[in-house]
Design a protein around this motif. Structure first.
Motif, short mmCIF file in Angstrom:
data_model
loop_
_atom_site.label_atom_id
_atom_site.label_comp_id
_atom_site.label_asym_id
_atom_site.label_seq_id
_atom_site.Cartn_x
_atom_site.Cartn_y
_atom_site.Cartn_z
N SER A 72 -4.84 -8.07 19.56
CA SER A 72 -4.71 -9.33 20.29
C SER A 72 -3.30 -9.92 20.16
N GLY A 73 -2.48 -9.31 19.31
CA GLY A 73 -1.10 -9.78 19.15
C GLY A 73 -0.89 -10.76 18.03
N LYS A 74 -1.92 -10.99 17.21
CA LYS A 74 -1.75 -11.91 16.07
C LYS A 74 -0.66 -11.39 15.14
N TRP A 75 -0.66 -10.09 14.91
CA TRP A 75 0.40 -9.43 14.15
C TRP A 75 0.98 -8.34 15.03
N VAL A 76 2.28 -8.25 15.11
CA VAL A 76 2.94 -7.28 16.00
C VAL A 76 3.53 -6.14 15.19
N VAL A 77 3.92 -5.09 15.90
CA VAL A 77 4.51 -3.91 15.25
C VAL A 77 5.68 -4.31 14.37
N GLY A 78 5.67 -3.82 13.14
CA GLY A 78 6.74 -4.10 12.21
C GLY A 78 6.54 -5.36 11.39
N GLN A 79 5.51 -6.17 11.74
CA GLN A 79 5.28 -7.43 11.02
C GLN A 79 4.44 -7.19 9.76
N ARG A 80 4.80 -7.90 8.71
CA ARG A 80 4.04 -7.82 7.47
C ARG A 80 2.77 -8.65 7.60
N ILE A 81 1.64 -8.08 7.19
CA ILE A 81 0.39 -8.85 7.20
C ILE A 81 0.27 -9.61 5.89
N PRO A 82 -0.60 -10.60 5.82
CA PRO A 82 -0.74 -11.38 4.58
C PRO A 82 -1.10 -10.50 3.38
N ALA A 83 -0.80 -11.01 2.20
CA ALA A 83 -1.09 -10.29 0.97
C ALA A 83 -2.59 -10.06 0.81
N GLU A 84 -2.95 -9.00 0.09
CA GLU A 84 -4.36 -8.66 -0.09
C GLU A 84 -5.14 -9.81 -0.72
N ARG A 85 -4.52 -10.51 -1.65
CA ARG A 85 -5.22 -11.62 -2.31
C ARG A 85 -5.62 -12.69 -1.29
N LYS A 86 -4.70 -13.04 -0.38
CA LYS A 86 -5.00 -14.05 0.62
C LYS A 86 -6.06 -13.56 1.60
N GLU A 106 -5.56 5.58 9.15
CA GLU A 106 -5.60 5.79 10.59
C GLU A 106 -4.24 5.61 11.25
N GLY A 107 -3.24 5.18 10.46
CA GLY A 107 -1.91 4.99 11.01
C GLY A 107 -1.71 3.67 11.71
N ILE A 108 -2.65 2.73 11.54
CA ILE A 108 -2.55 1.42 12.17
C ILE A 108 -1.68 0.50 11.32
N LEU A 109 -1.82 0.62 10.00
CA LEU A 109 -0.97 -0.11 9.06
C LEU A 109 -0.18 0.89 8.23
N SER A 144 7.41 -3.87 -0.78
CA SER A 144 7.57 -4.82 0.33
C SER A 144 6.24 -5.36 0.86
N GLY A 145 5.18 -4.56 0.80
CA GLY A 145 3.90 -5.00 1.32
C GLY A 145 3.34 -4.06 2.37
N THR A 146 2.42 -4.58 3.18
CA THR A 146 1.75 -3.79 4.21
C THR A 146 2.13 -4.34 5.59
N PHE A 147 2.49 -3.43 6.50
CA PHE A 147 3.01 -3.81 7.80
C PHE A 147 2.23 -3.13 8.92
N VAL A 148 2.28 -3.74 10.11
CA VAL A 148 1.72 -3.09 11.30
C VAL A 148 2.62 -1.90 11.61
N ALA A 149 2.02 -0.73 11.72
CA ALA A 149 2.80 0.51 11.81
C ALA A 149 3.49 0.66 13.15
N SER A 187 1.65 13.15 10.48
CA SER A 187 2.69 12.25 9.98
C SER A 187 2.74 12.37 8.46
N ALA A 188 3.76 11.77 7.87
CA ALA A 188 3.93 11.82 6.42
C ALA A 188 3.60 10.47 5.81
N MET A 189 3.09 10.48 4.60
CA MET A 189 2.82 9.24 3.88
C MET A 189 2.83 9.56 2.39
N LEU A 190 2.64 8.52 1.57
CA LEU A 190 2.59 8.70 0.12
C LEU A 190 1.14 8.62 -0.35
N ALA A 191 0.82 9.39 -1.35
CA ALA A 191 -0.56 9.47 -1.84
C ALA A 191 -0.95 8.17 -2.55
#
Length: 233
Positions: free
Chosen positions: A20-34, A56-59, A65-70, A180-184
């Protein structure tokens, strides 16, 4: 109807908010605690939901740095259908697997999209560690429409799904694959007997029958040092 696990419901909600566009590509999502507080769940449950979106490659997680929209990756076509059992045997090794989870449930939004299902249809979601000569090669999450396999035994489905389907008259068609590549993560590192943060290869595959029905959606994470993909043009 079997209710979706809480982490899948959270997965669906976060995916909807990204779409829906609440978070866009490259944007950091809120911290897990929040997010855990917002959803009223434990951090463990929230982390499981986030991890499914990462798988799934969505995040994407960025260390420190945190978790971002991929961002979308550059894609390369691969020829052929990847069947772990056949591939392993072709290398002269003995394939085997350990089932971590085997559950009939409602599909997530991603599973509905990939398998062309609606929310009223059930799926079989199974998690397996796949081995070659008893060495762990990959961790796999495979989802198939429950209606397709409801008359098969668990042993038949988890041993070699393609072989069982062909034995029952189904013809395997084509597949779409993304690598794609990622870290375990800590969980994957434990399953594959590698160190957390080691490089792994992630494969997403949707496979169709010859009648154009998608029957399998697989998310697989391979130990990078034990597996390679070969592309032929």
């Amino acid at each position: 109807m079997t209710a979706s696990p809480i982490y899948i419901q959270i997965h669906n909600q976060i995916k909807r908010e990204i779409e829906s566009g609440k978070w866009v590509v490259g944007q950091r999502i809120p911290a897990e605690r929040k997010l855990a507080t917002d959803f009223g769940v434990s951090r463990m449950t929230l982390r499981q939901a986030i991890q499914t979106l990462v798988d799934e490659g969505i995040l994407e997680r960025r260390v420190g740095s945190g978790t971002f929209v991929a961002r979308k990756k550059v894609q390369e076509k691969m020829s052929g259908i990847t069947s772990f059992t056949e591939l392993t045997r072709a290398q002269g090794k003995v394939p085997s697997s350990k089932t971590v989870s085997y559950r009939v449930t409602t599909p997530s939004l991603s599973e509905m999209e990939k398998l062309h299902l609606d929310e009223k249809q059930l799926v079989l979601r199974m998690e397996r560690i796949r081995y070659a000569d008893q060495t762990p090669i990959c961790f796999e999450v495979a989802t198939v429409p429950h209606q397709l396999v409801q008359n098969f035994s668990k042993e038949e489905v988890t041993s070699s799904l393609y072989h069982v389907l062909e034995e029952h008259g189904y013809a395997i068609g084509h597949a779409q694959q993304k690598v794609s590549a990622m870290l375990a993560s800590e969980k994957i590192a434990e399953y594959l007997k590698i160190k957390r943060g080691e490089a792994i290869l992630r494969l997403h595959q949707v496979t169709w029958l010859t009648d154009q029905r998608p029957f399998e959606y697989v998310r697989t994470q391979y130990a990078g040092e034990r597996f390679e993909f070969y592309l032929e043009k």
